[in-house]
Design a protein around this motif. Structure first.
Motif, PDB file in Angstrom:
ATOM      1  N   PHE A  20     -47.756  -3.023 -72.603  1.00  0.00           N
ATOM      2  CA  PHE A  20     -47.291  -1.637 -72.616  1.00  0.00           C
ATOM      3  C   PHE A  20     -47.763  -0.872 -73.858  1.00  0.00           C
ATOM      4  O   PHE A  20     -47.754  -1.384 -74.971  1.00  0.00           O
ATOM      5  N   THR A  21     -48.160   0.387 -73.620  1.00  0.00           N
ATOM      6  CA  THR A  21     -48.399   1.350 -74.695  1.00  0.00           C
ATOM      7  C   THR A  21     -47.455   2.516 -74.464  1.00  0.00           C
ATOM      8  O   THR A  21     -47.519   3.162 -73.408  1.00  0.00           O
ATOM      9  N   ASP A  22     -46.579   2.794 -75.410  1.00  0.00           N
ATOM     10  CA  ASP A  22     -45.540   3.826 -75.260  1.00  0.00           C
ATOM     11  C   ASP A  22     -44.809   3.649 -73.926  1.00  0.00           C
ATOM     12  O   ASP A  22     -44.843   4.519 -73.042  1.00  0.00           O
ATOM     13  N   PRO A  23     -44.125   2.512 -73.740  1.00  0.00           N
ATOM     14  CA  PRO A  23     -43.471   2.244 -72.460  1.00  0.00           C
ATOM     15  C   PRO A  23     -42.331   3.223 -72.150  1.00  0.00           C
ATOM     16  O   PRO A  23     -41.582   3.615 -73.044  1.00  0.00           O
ATOM     17  N   VAL A  24     -42.241   3.634 -70.862  1.00  0.00           N
ATOM     18  CA  VAL A  24     -41.153   4.493 -70.369  1.00  0.00           C
ATOM     19  C   VAL A  24     -40.513   3.797 -69.179  1.00  0.00           C
ATOM     20  O   VAL A  24     -41.150   2.968 -68.506  1.00  0.00           O
ATOM     21  N   SER A  25     -39.267   4.138 -68.886  1.00  0.00           N
ATOM     22  CA  SER A  25     -38.533   3.515 -67.787  1.00  0.00           C
ATOM     23  C   SER A  25     -38.215   4.558 -66.717  1.00  0.00           C
ATOM     24  O   SER A  25     -37.809   5.687 -67.040  1.00  0.00           O
ATOM     25  N   THR A  26     -38.419   4.197 -65.460  1.00  0.00           N
ATOM     26  CA  THR A  26     -38.056   5.071 -64.328  1.00  0.00           C
ATOM     27  C   THR A  26     -36.563   4.911 -64.035  1.00  0.00           C
ATOM     28  O   THR A  26     -35.944   3.914 -64.441  1.00  0.00           O
ATOM     29  N   PRO A  27     -35.958   5.864 -63.313  1.00  0.00           N
ATOM     30  CA  PRO A  27     -34.535   5.743 -62.964  1.00  0.00           C
ATOM     31  C   PRO A  27     -34.215   4.458 -62.203  1.00  0.00           C
ATOM     32  O   PRO A  27     -33.082   3.967 -62.254  1.00  0.00           O
ATOM     33  N   TRP A  41     -48.507  10.213 -61.382  1.00  0.00           N
ATOM     34  CA  TRP A  41     -47.735  11.313 -60.812  1.00  0.00           C
ATOM     35  C   TRP A  41     -48.543  12.607 -60.776  1.00  0.00           C
ATOM     36  O   TRP A  41     -48.342  13.448 -59.890  1.00  0.00           O
ATOM     37  N   ASN A  42     -49.441  12.805 -61.750  1.00  0.00           N
ATOM     38  CA  ASN A  42     -50.263  14.015 -61.744  1.00  0.00           C
ATOM     39  C   ASN A  42     -51.209  14.055 -60.559  1.00  0.00           C
ATOM     40  O   ASN A  42     -51.606  15.139 -60.098  1.00  0.00           O
ATOM     41  N   ASN A  43     -51.587  12.899 -60.029  1.00  0.00           N
ATOM     42  CA  ASN A  43     -52.512  12.810 -58.897  1.00  0.00           C
ATOM     43  C   ASN A  43     -51.788  12.647 -57.565  1.00  0.00           C
ATOM     44  O   ASN A  43     -52.397  12.287 -56.560  1.00  0.00           O
ATOM     45  N   SER A  44     -50.466  12.874 -57.561  1.00  0.00           N
ATOM     46  CA  SER A  44     -49.679  12.699 -56.327  1.00  0.00           C
ATOM     47  C   SER A  44     -48.793  13.905 -56.095  1.00  0.00           C
ATOM     48  O   SER A  44     -48.376  14.579 -57.040  1.00  0.00           O
ATOM     49  N   GLN A  45     -48.484  14.168 -54.830  1.00  0.00           N
ATOM     50  CA  GLN A  45     -47.606  15.283 -54.479  1.00  0.00           C
ATOM     51  C   GLN A  45     -46.151  14.956 -54.738  1.00  0.00           C
ATOM     52  O   GLN A  45     -45.321  15.845 -54.930  1.00  0.00           O
ATOM     53  N   THR A  46     -45.803  13.664 -54.760  1.00  0.00           N
ATOM     54  CA  THR A  46     -44.420  13.229 -54.992  1.00  0.00           C
ATOM     55  C   THR A  46     -44.375  12.333 -56.218  1.00  0.00           C
ATOM     56  O   THR A  46     -45.391  11.796 -56.667  1.00  0.00           O
ATOM     57  N   CYS A  47     -43.140  12.166 -56.736  1.00  0.00           N
ATOM     58  CA  CYS A  47     -42.916  11.270 -57.875  1.00  0.00           C
ATOM     59  C   CYS A  47     -42.161  10.062 -57.377  1.00  0.00           C
ATOM     60  O   CYS A  47     -40.967  10.145 -57.036  1.00  0.00           O
ATOM     61  N   SER A  48     -42.835   8.953 -57.298  1.00  0.00           N
ATOM     62  CA  SER A  48     -42.207   7.713 -56.833  1.00  0.00           C
ATOM     63  C   SER A  48     -42.581   6.583 -57.775  1.00  0.00           C
ATOM     64  O   SER A  48     -43.573   6.657 -58.512  1.00  0.00           O
ATOM     65  N   GLU A  54     -39.677   3.779 -54.808  1.00  0.00           N
ATOM     66  CA  GLU A  54     -38.540   4.691 -54.696  1.00  0.00           C
ATOM     67  C   GLU A  54     -38.988   6.086 -55.105  1.00  0.00           C
ATOM     68  O   GLU A  54     -39.636   6.282 -56.137  1.00  0.00           O
ATOM     69  N   THR A  55     -38.623   7.113 -54.292  1.00  0.00           N
ATOM     70  CA  THR A  55     -39.053   8.480 -54.522  1.00  0.00           C
ATOM     71  C   THR A  55     -37.934   9.274 -55.202  1.00  0.00           C
ATOM     72  O   THR A  55     -36.753   9.121 -54.859  1.00  0.00           O
ATOM     73  N   PHE A  56     -38.331  10.125 -56.175  1.00  0.00           N
ATOM     74  CA  PHE A  56     -37.360  10.935 -56.915  1.00  0.00           C
ATOM     75  C   PHE A  56     -37.546  12.404 -56.527  1.00  0.00           C
ATOM     76  O   PHE A  56     -38.679  12.900 -56.438  1.00  0.00           O
ATOM     77  N   THR A  57     -36.426  13.088 -56.307  1.00  0.00           N
ATOM     78  CA  THR A  57     -36.478  14.485 -55.874  1.00  0.00           C
ATOM     79  C   THR A  57     -37.041  15.391 -56.966  1.00  0.00           C
ATOM     80  O   THR A  57     -37.719  16.376 -56.673  1.00  0.00           O
TER      81      THR A  57
END
Length: 533
Positions: A20-27, A41-48, A54-57
């Motif tokens: 990991f470099t600057d690790p972040v955690s998803t919900p 996420w920048n290359n996708s229409q949704t954030c999953s 798992e998809t986030f609203t």
């Protein structure tokens, strides 16, 4: 990434397969590199979640997991060094090394895929830079635009949209301009650091040279002391031999005298016995004619010695021993005097030119124009009350301070009834009352009332001096933690502070003490060192 360390595998990002470099955690609880997840996420229409899908609203506000980052960085430090290669984001089969990164496209390109940016008019306006892996660090996370400006008010990089919102009316300049200024400052700092390095290298050389000189001098000093004490031991052995020989000769002479006296007494006893026999015979004889003829010779005094006048001279070995010990004591004192004299001569090679510092002098003190003499007056002078000046006690320091090595100076104390001499550290209290002691930064000896000498240790130490010093030598060995005081005229040690620890600059310290209605009006005088003494 291949690794023999199981922990490294647990710290892998499932997108780039690197630690990991600057690790972040998803919900949902999964961890990724921040740049990897943002790019996904920048290359996708949704954030999953790339792992569990798992998809986030709403796009989650990603915060760096500091604990996981520290563990990851520690793991990277333990791994063998690998070349940080940036690969092309467009290559599909075989990833080629990137030649440039585009801040607008937020992608890195090899030479082939970079060609449109060099040819197409619209792409030519894009901001290109040397390839980097963490492109998101060069992009405003709020506006998703390149960080092209630097806000000097907030000391942070901003994009053009930040300029009209959060940083409106702030002092901003192009990143390149600020970077050039910072480079100039860094170069100056680098020069300062390089100078500090050179200064410390030079100091190391000085310390090594000083250590070498000290070692040579120490060996010479040891050899001189060994020679002196070898002579002393020889003197003791010679004195012992002479004493034993003397006692043996006296014993033989006494035994001879005793033998001669006994023989003489025995001879006289034999003669007296013979006369006694004759007297007894004549006292009973009937031969009156013989008695009258012998009477005159027998009545004459006997030719014997008057033994009442004869006394035997008994040898007093204790008296002889006492005389021998006195002689030995004189020899020891002479040798010790030679030792101290040699030691003092050795110390005098470290003589320094000391002058008094008028900025530290108590207002009652009067300094000579050359800064070599100080007396205590009766009138307080109008002088600026600076932090360096002593305001209560009649003290003054030398101008020259010492933070390493050895130094020596001499002060004339002739005709004074009171004085205090020594050294003091730079940080000592100079205002109000204070105590002269090593714990308070003073290493001194003093004279009071004309004949009371004391060393100002943490508790006062009374000193018994055979003669009244006229000139006092002060010697300091900074590294050895030694401060010694000597009577220069008699070449005798007055007192030594040993085992001290010095961390501050040391200054020569002087106090002529109050005038005492003229009784103590003589000055303290810093005198040149007489090396031929």
């Amino acid at each position: 990434m291949s690794s023999s360390n199981p922990l490294s595998e647990d710290l892998q990002c499932s997108i780039c397969l690197e630690v990991f470099t600057d690790p972040v955690s998803t919900p949902c609880g999964h961890n990724f590199c921040r740049s990897c997840l943002n790019k996904c996420w920048n290359n996708s229409q949704t954030c999953s979640c790339p792992y569990c899908k798992e998809t986030f609203t709403q796009r989650p506000d990603l915060k760096i997991n500091t604990t996981l980052r520290e563990i990851s960085e520690h793991c990277k430090e333990k791994r063998p060094e690998e070349k940080a290669e940036v690969v092309c984001d467009v290559c599909v089969d075989r990833k080629l090394e990137a030649l440039k990164s585009c801040l607008v496209c937020q992608s890195s390109y090899c030479q082939t895929h970079l060609e449109p940016h060099l040819r197409v008019a619209g792409l030519k306006k894009h901001k290109l830079m040397d390839p980097v892996r963490n492109l998101e660090d060069y992009i405003c996370q709020k506006h998703d635009r390149p960080l092209e400006l630097f806000c000097r008010d907030d000391q942070t990089c901003v994009c053009l949209y930040c300029l009209v919102t959060d940083h409106k009316n702030h002092n901003t300049v192009p990143v390149q301009e600020e970077s050039e200024e910072k480079k100039t400052e860094l170069m100056k700092t680098q020069k300062d650091v390089q100078q500090m390095i050179q200064d410390r290298i030079k100091k190391i050389q000085q310390v090594k040279h000083s250590a070498g000189v000290r070692k040579i001098n120490s060996e010479k000093e040891k050899a001189a002391h060994v020679e002196i004490f070898t002579d002393l031991i020889r003197s003791i052995e010679r004195c012992q031999t002479e004493l034993l020989e003397m006692m043996e000769e006296q014993q033989k002479a006494a035994e001879k005298q005793e033998k001669e006296l006994i023989e003489e007494l025995e001879q006289e006893i034999t003669e007296l016995k013979m006369r006694n026999t004759e007297l007894e015979q004549l006292s009973h004889t009937e031969d009156h004619l013989h008695l009258l003829q012998s009477y005159s010779s027998l009545q004459r005094p006997t030719d014997t010695r008057n033994w009442n006048e004869i006394s035997l001279k008994t040898h007093n070995s204790l008296e002889t021993l006492r005389k021998a010990l006195d002689q030995l004591k004189d020899t020891v004192e002479e040798k010790l005097s030679q030792t101290v004299s040699a030691e003092l001569k050795w110390m005098q090679q470290y003589a320094v030119d000391v002058t008094l510092d008028p900025d530290t002098a108590n207002p009652y003190l009067i300094l000579s124009d050359d800064g070599k003499q100080v007396t205590c007056g009766d009138i307080e002078q109008e002088l600026p009350d600076t932090p360096q000046r002593f305001d209560t006690y009649k003290d003054v320091l030398g101008k020259e301070g010492f933070s390493s090595g050895r130094f020596y100076y001499e002060v004339q104390v002739k005709e004074k009834t009171d004085w205090t001499l020594g050294v003091a550290r730079e940080s000592v209290d100079r205002k109000g009352e204070f105590i002269l002691s090593p714990s308070d930064g003073f290493w001194t000896v003093w004279l009071r009332n004309g004949n009371e000498y004391k060393a100002c240790a943490d508790s006062l130490v009374s000193l018994s001096l055979k003669v009244k010093p006229q000139r006092v030598g002060v010697f300091v060995d900074y590294e050895e933690g030694l401060v010694s005081f000597y009577d220069v005229e008699s070449s005798s040690n007055i007192y030594s502070f040993t085992g001290q620890t010095f961390t501050d600059i040391l200054y020569p310290y002087f106090s002529p003490e109050p005038n005492d209605n003229g009784k103590n009006s003589a000055p303290l005088i810093i005198t040149p060192v007489n090396y031929n003494k």
